[in-house]
Enzyme design. Structure first.
Site, PDB file in Angstrom:
ATOM      1  N   GLU A  55       0.835  -1.203   0.000  1.00  0.00           N
ATOM      2  CA  GLU A  55       0.000   0.000   0.000  1.00  0.00           C
ATOM      3  C   GLU A  55       0.877   1.264   0.000  1.00  0.00           C
ATOM      4  O   GLU A  55       1.808   1.389   0.791  1.00  0.00           O
ATOM      5  CB  GLU A  55      -0.857  -0.035   1.282  1.00  0.00           C
ATOM      6  N   LYS A 126      -8.903   2.919  -2.378  1.00  0.00           N
ATOM      7  CA  LYS A 126      -9.297   2.227  -1.146  1.00  0.00           C
ATOM      8  C   LYS A 126     -10.681   2.687  -0.678  1.00  0.00           C
ATOM      9  O   LYS A 126     -10.944   3.893  -0.614  1.00  0.00           O
ATOM     10  CB  LYS A 126      -8.252   2.531  -0.073  1.00  0.00           C
ATOM     11  N   CYS A 162      -5.786  -3.337   1.724  1.00  0.00           N
ATOM     12  CA  CYS A 162      -5.675  -3.462   3.193  1.00  0.00           C
ATOM     13  C   CYS A 162      -7.021  -3.522   3.915  1.00  0.00           C
ATOM     14  O   CYS A 162      -7.689  -4.540   3.884  1.00  0.00           O
ATOM     15  CB  CYS A 162      -4.808  -2.330   3.730  1.00  0.00           C
ATOM     16  N   SER A 189       0.198  -2.829   6.934  1.00  0.00           N
ATOM     17  CA  SER A 189      -0.404  -3.408   8.145  1.00  0.00           C
ATOM     18  C   SER A 189       0.655  -3.525   9.232  1.00  0.00           C
ATOM     19  O   SER A 189       1.560  -4.345   9.151  1.00  0.00           O
ATOM     20  CB  SER A 189      -0.976  -4.789   7.779  1.00  0.00           C
ATOM     21  N   GLY A 323      23.205  -0.230  34.693  1.00  0.00           N
ATOM     22  CA  GLY A 323      23.392  -1.543  35.284  1.00  0.00           C
ATOM     23  C   GLY A 323      22.076  -2.293  35.429  1.00  0.00           C
ATOM     24  O   GLY A 323      22.061  -3.479  35.725  1.00  0.00           O
ATOM     25  N   GLY A 324      20.973  -1.599  35.177  1.00  0.00           N
ATOM     26  CA  GLY A 324      19.647  -2.211  35.279  1.00  0.00           C
ATOM     27  C   GLY A 324      19.254  -2.902  33.984  1.00  0.00           C
ATOM     28  O   GLY A 324      19.945  -2.816  32.963  1.00  0.00           O
ATOM     29  N   ASP A 326      16.565  -2.435  31.977  1.00  0.00           N
ATOM     30  CA  ASP A 326      15.998  -1.669  30.857  1.00  0.00           C
ATOM     31  C   ASP A 326      17.094  -1.144  29.924  1.00  0.00           C
ATOM     32  O   ASP A 326      17.034  -1.321  28.717  1.00  0.00           O
ATOM     33  CB  ASP A 326      15.152  -0.502  31.389  1.00  0.00           C
ATOM     34  N   SER A 327      18.095  -0.494  30.510  1.00  0.00           N
ATOM     35  CA  SER A 327      19.156   0.047  29.657  1.00  0.00           C
ATOM     36  C   SER A 327      19.963  -1.078  29.025  1.00  0.00           C
ATOM     37  O   SER A 327      20.440  -0.951  27.886  1.00  0.00           O
ATOM     38  CB  SER A 327      20.049   1.012  30.433  1.00  0.00           C
ATOM     39  N   ASN A 397      14.982  13.854  41.485  1.00  0.00           N
ATOM     40  CA  ASN A 397      14.813  14.211  40.077  1.00  0.00           C
ATOM     41  C   ASN A 397      16.019  14.929  39.504  1.00  0.00           C
ATOM     42  O   ASN A 397      16.325  14.798  38.317  1.00  0.00           O
ATOM     43  CB  ASN A 397      13.567  15.078  39.904  1.00  0.00           C
ATOM     44  N   THR A 421      15.255   4.850  27.823  1.00  0.00           N
ATOM     45  CA  THR A 421      15.206   3.427  28.162  1.00  0.00           C
ATOM     46  C   THR A 421      13.973   3.036  28.978  1.00  0.00           C
ATOM     47  O   THR A 421      13.911   1.931  29.495  1.00  0.00           O
ATOM     48  CB  THR A 421      16.476   3.019  28.940  1.00  0.00           C
ATOM     49  N   GLU A 426       6.602   1.688  33.452  1.00  0.00           N
ATOM     50  CA  GLU A 426       7.016   2.978  34.018  1.00  0.00           C
ATOM     51  C   GLU A 426       6.244   4.128  33.389  1.00  0.00           C
ATOM     52  O   GLU A 426       5.773   5.042  34.070  1.00  0.00           O
ATOM     53  CB  GLU A 426       8.510   3.205  33.784  1.00  0.00           C
TER      54      GLU A 426
END
Lengths: 572, 572
Positions: A55, A126, A162, A189, A323-324, A326-327, A397, A421, A426
């Protein structure tokens, strides 16, 4: 209007179809046109009769409000006409090429051109314009009204685009009445997990309704927050899967299909004479195996990141390594997407960072072989605290914001795209610092719940082991208790429910759009439901400023879920 | 279906209409219901026959994807039923109340309830669902199909909702055929400058077509990035303006209208007997004067900010004061919106800040009487430079990000909402630092071009002078050459065209969606056009992460203009 009485013959023939599962770039009319011609040249070498592209392949997809710009519409129309003559110049004028593009009538149109002998012989627009989830097609296009059947090499070919085949009425029932010998369907799609192979089931259903084989061609590649996974396929009129392309890869699938001839009253006869000579032997009708879900999600994330980086001309990415998990996961995705030389990790420890965080970050960088540096943030944090009073949450923060500013400084200095990350859990509950850990141009795992972050990490390590490679992600990053390490001894579980519980609740509330009552009925306590829903609703303003990232779930944060920031609705 | 033969009488009567131009809060069913009842109580005291509320007043507007949440739909339906009986309990059951709410059939519906005698006597569903610009109604609602005429006190009253009267076909032509004696139209119509009094012109046109007086009721107030300006009005069947409400103010406009009785075959007869006694004398049929454009924009900006702050429960706002015109204007808007005690200015000078910047910032704070403090950023900037190499643009940006982090720290410490001070010209060309000057929860002037920033500042000072008040904005903030002061002697004009030129070009490209060719035809050089368009297109990713702010132009950045970030389209 169909040509009266043109149904003059019966019997079968074989058409060789090319399923051009390619990766266009939005707005790149020149580049996409070159891609299309390259596929046509390959298809010609393999004696393809009909080549089908995804498409709006010429403009890329989705074009969003580019559809509303007159110069873009004009350029698309000019380019498809030029392409038609260039295909003939390639010596492929005898092939029928089905090319999606942006056309216009009173309003912009999502159209395909049927190109043959250097000309656009017919156009299909379409009908069903999706205007839910991530789609705004009713905003950008006018719907088509006419069905289209053309006769090519004696075969009456119907077209749909589609969404047309996802709706029971309209084009599907119209095509069924017109008894085409073959139906071609270009698609844009996007990938979404847990679809339970819905496409194959749908195509089989439509084949039964229409009574003809169906060719489904989807694009691959990433476009902002969408990823297209290809999965192009052909089902014959008995409902058998004839061919299927590998997911997430550019691929020209060659498929020979036995089709009825002269089965309809076509709107147009391009050529009446069926193929006389058999097609040469070549590798046709291949069925790629479906990949397991973890790998599917992984490839979606890799594709989304890779294409955002490459299509936007970035040379490299950088990210903070805490070190976690996610990253660690994002760094690994980045290496799989771009190669280790294009990924740069930065460890940004504070006085609250534990020793194992530093070791785990370094081990990860070593395992991946990526650039790595350490910047202590404490002196910068102290300079902020000397400048103004910052205690409690404000102090937490400021650490995150110092890290964000340092990463952005490195980005400005060295040219990397910064990766955020944060994961979906979260993002859902607002467990992130605006302009802190939320900085970045792209957020690869923003649509992945924390439990799936762990699952993907384990899967990726396991895959490495199977291939006799070093598992990239340190085991302790996977096994340790999650912590933002913004104050001594902090754990995510201090302020959030356990992720196993939280994620199931979020899945019901966000991904399945469930009511509070439905969550309670599912066994969650009223208190927990109220608390989590309040967190999710309150964090809408944060999500609005979060970077884009690939959608892999049924409802991703972003244009899939458009809720007001200002709202006093409390669901209970 | 109309009741056959119910057109049994002729002649005229007078109906007293209440135009309840109020300010609902999205999602606040309880609060909005209380607001509605308070207006009804006031209207009862003034012997109002029919009270008309704005579109979806009970739920607030626009509800966006809240419409897709079953519990919210159910709550809206329950609340409107409850409201019906509570109106009767107020002793106002004899009044006809026209109340917009969220209903549902197979899909969610944008509906109004006609409430009388403690019951919902009839329901009308909006036909034309706008799905362009800022609107996504085709995403969220199913369209209605039936017209509605009810007889009340002998008058056959037709209903339409907002977009229904902006389209020539559908409800307007249907109502014209049904010859109602009066037409009531609830609206949720956002403010936009330069509309040339389009509403009055439209209403007059519809009155002529339908041949009956028309009551147009719009809401007031801010909702995320929209501002509703009221401007409710009544036009009689001769096309005369009978009453008009003041813009941007909550207001109950009482209007007596002479209307034909028994003019149609209604779908329902609520009451057949016309008013027997004349209405008591009261202040009716007032026509508020339209305010000048500068004041209109000013009130839109003030309303947008005020309602974002108040509806989201913030107690105060804070912003950086650079001594420049943008922050001076935003601070002044904030004081007009919230009062001086709720606005806090922070001067964040660097070594590149000029003396006059500090003086101008301080003078502004003194003029406004707002809280003010000075924080030198140099030590913090130095700590960043000690931590990692930052030169050139990276050094410039780190100053902006130190300011942003300090403001956010103050926000976290003291609870203020931070205001971003960027204008539309800067946002357009990407002349801002992500996570630097772009930080904030709301951006009051993001849809105001720089030349209009100057114009508004002059207008605001002039207004103060006329009222014998101190002009708030220091003259030198208005007259000095714009500079970000991120390096020695820097001027905006180093990297941007003069704003007078730039803004005219941006107005054509962004607000009027003009092609590059149209810009060249308008007299801009091809080089300038190419340069500016490239800047605008490239900055899309920055705008995605920018805070919300009130739309005042034809096309604001945000949901009004949905362009891909990843795009290689070059308009030329």
């Amino acid at each position: 209007m169909p040509i009266p009485g043109s149904k003059t013959n019966t019997g079968n023939t074989v058409l060789r179809i090319g399923l051009a599962q390619i990766n266009p770039v939005v707005g790149d009319l020149i580049g996409n046109s070159e891609l299309i011609k390259a596929e046509i040249a390959k298809a010609k070498d393999q004696s393809v009769d009909v080549i089908v592209f995804p498409e709006m392949v010429l403009t890329g997809y989705p074009v969003e409000d580019l559809a509303l710009r007159p110069a873009f519409r004009q350029a698309s129309q000019d380019k498809v006409a030029q392409l038609a003559s260039e295909i003939k110049e390639l010596g492929a004028g005898e092939m029928l090429a089905v090319v999606g593009y942006l056309d216009e009538g009173a309003k912009p149109l999502n159209a395909v051109a049927l190109i043959h002998d250097g000309k656009i012989k017919a156009r299909y627009v379409k009908h069903h314009l999706p205007n839910y989830g991530v789609f705004d097609e009713f905003r950008n296009f006018a719907p088509g009204t006419d069905s289209l059947v053309v006769r090519f090499r004696g075969v009456d070919i119907g077209i749909a685009i589609c969404e047309d085949i996802w709706q029971d009425l309209g084009p599907v029932s119209e095509l069924a009445k017109r008894t085409p010998g073959l139906v071609l369907v270009p698609n844009g799609s996007p990938y979404e997990r847990n679809k339970d192979d819905a496409r194959l089931a749908l195509v089989k259903k439509r084949v039964t309704q229409i009574g003809a084989p169906l060719v489904y061609v989807n694009m691959v590649g990433g476009q902002d927050d969408l990823v297209f996974d290809g999965d192009s396929l052909v089902v014959n009129e008995s409902g058998d899967l004839l061919s299927r392309a590998p997911q997430f890869q550019s691929h020209l699938g060659i498929t020979d299909i036995k089709v009825a001839v002269n089965s309809s009253n076509p709107d147009l006869i391009i050529s009446d004479s069926v193929n006389q000579t058999p097609h040469p032997n070549t590798s046709v009708n291949q069925i790629a195996e479906r990949i397991p879900e973890a790998q599917e999600i992984w490839q979606a994330l890799v594709t989304g990141l890779r294409d955002y980086v490459l299509k936007n001309g970035f040379k490299s990415v950088a990210l903070g390594l805490s070190g976690g998990i996610d990253s660690a996961l994002v760094a690994t995705i980045a290496v799989d997407a771009l190669g280790k030389d294009k990924v740069f990790g930065v460890s940004l420890p504070s006085k609250y960072s534990t020793e194992h965080s530093l070791t785990d970050a370094k081990d990860l960088a070593n395992n991946l072989g990526i650039g790595y540096r350490v910047i202590e943030i404490e002196p910068v944090v102290q300079s902020f605290k000397a400048a103004t009073e910052l205690t409690g949450l404000a102090e937490e923060n400021v650490q995150a914001r110092v890290r964000g500013s340092l990463l952005m400084g490195i980005s400005n200095q060295e040219g990397h795209l910064i990766l955020a990350t944060g994961n979906k859990s979260e993002l859902a509950v607002g467990y992130s610092t605006l302009y802190g850990d939320a900085v970045g141009g792209f957020a690869p795992i923003k649509d992945v719940f924390k439990v799936d972050v762990w699952n993907l990490a384990k899967w990726r390590n396991e895959t490495a082991r199977k291939n006799n490679q070093t598992p990239p992600i340190p085991e302790s990053s996977i096994s340790k208790e999650p912590s933002a390490e913004l104050r001594p001894g902090q754990k995510d579980s201090d302020s959030l429910p356990e992720y196993q519980l939280l994620d199931r609740l979020l899945d019901l509330y966000v991904d399945k759009n469930g009511d509070a009552a439905a969550l309670v009925a599912a066994g969650f306590s009223q208190d927990l439901v109220d608390k989590v829903i309040a967190m999710v609703d309150r964090a809408e303003y944060k999500r609005r400023q979060y970077p884009p990232g690939p959608k892999v779930s049924a409802i991703a944060f972003g244009k899939d879920r458009r809720l007001p920031m200002t709202s006093r609705w409390k669901e209970r």
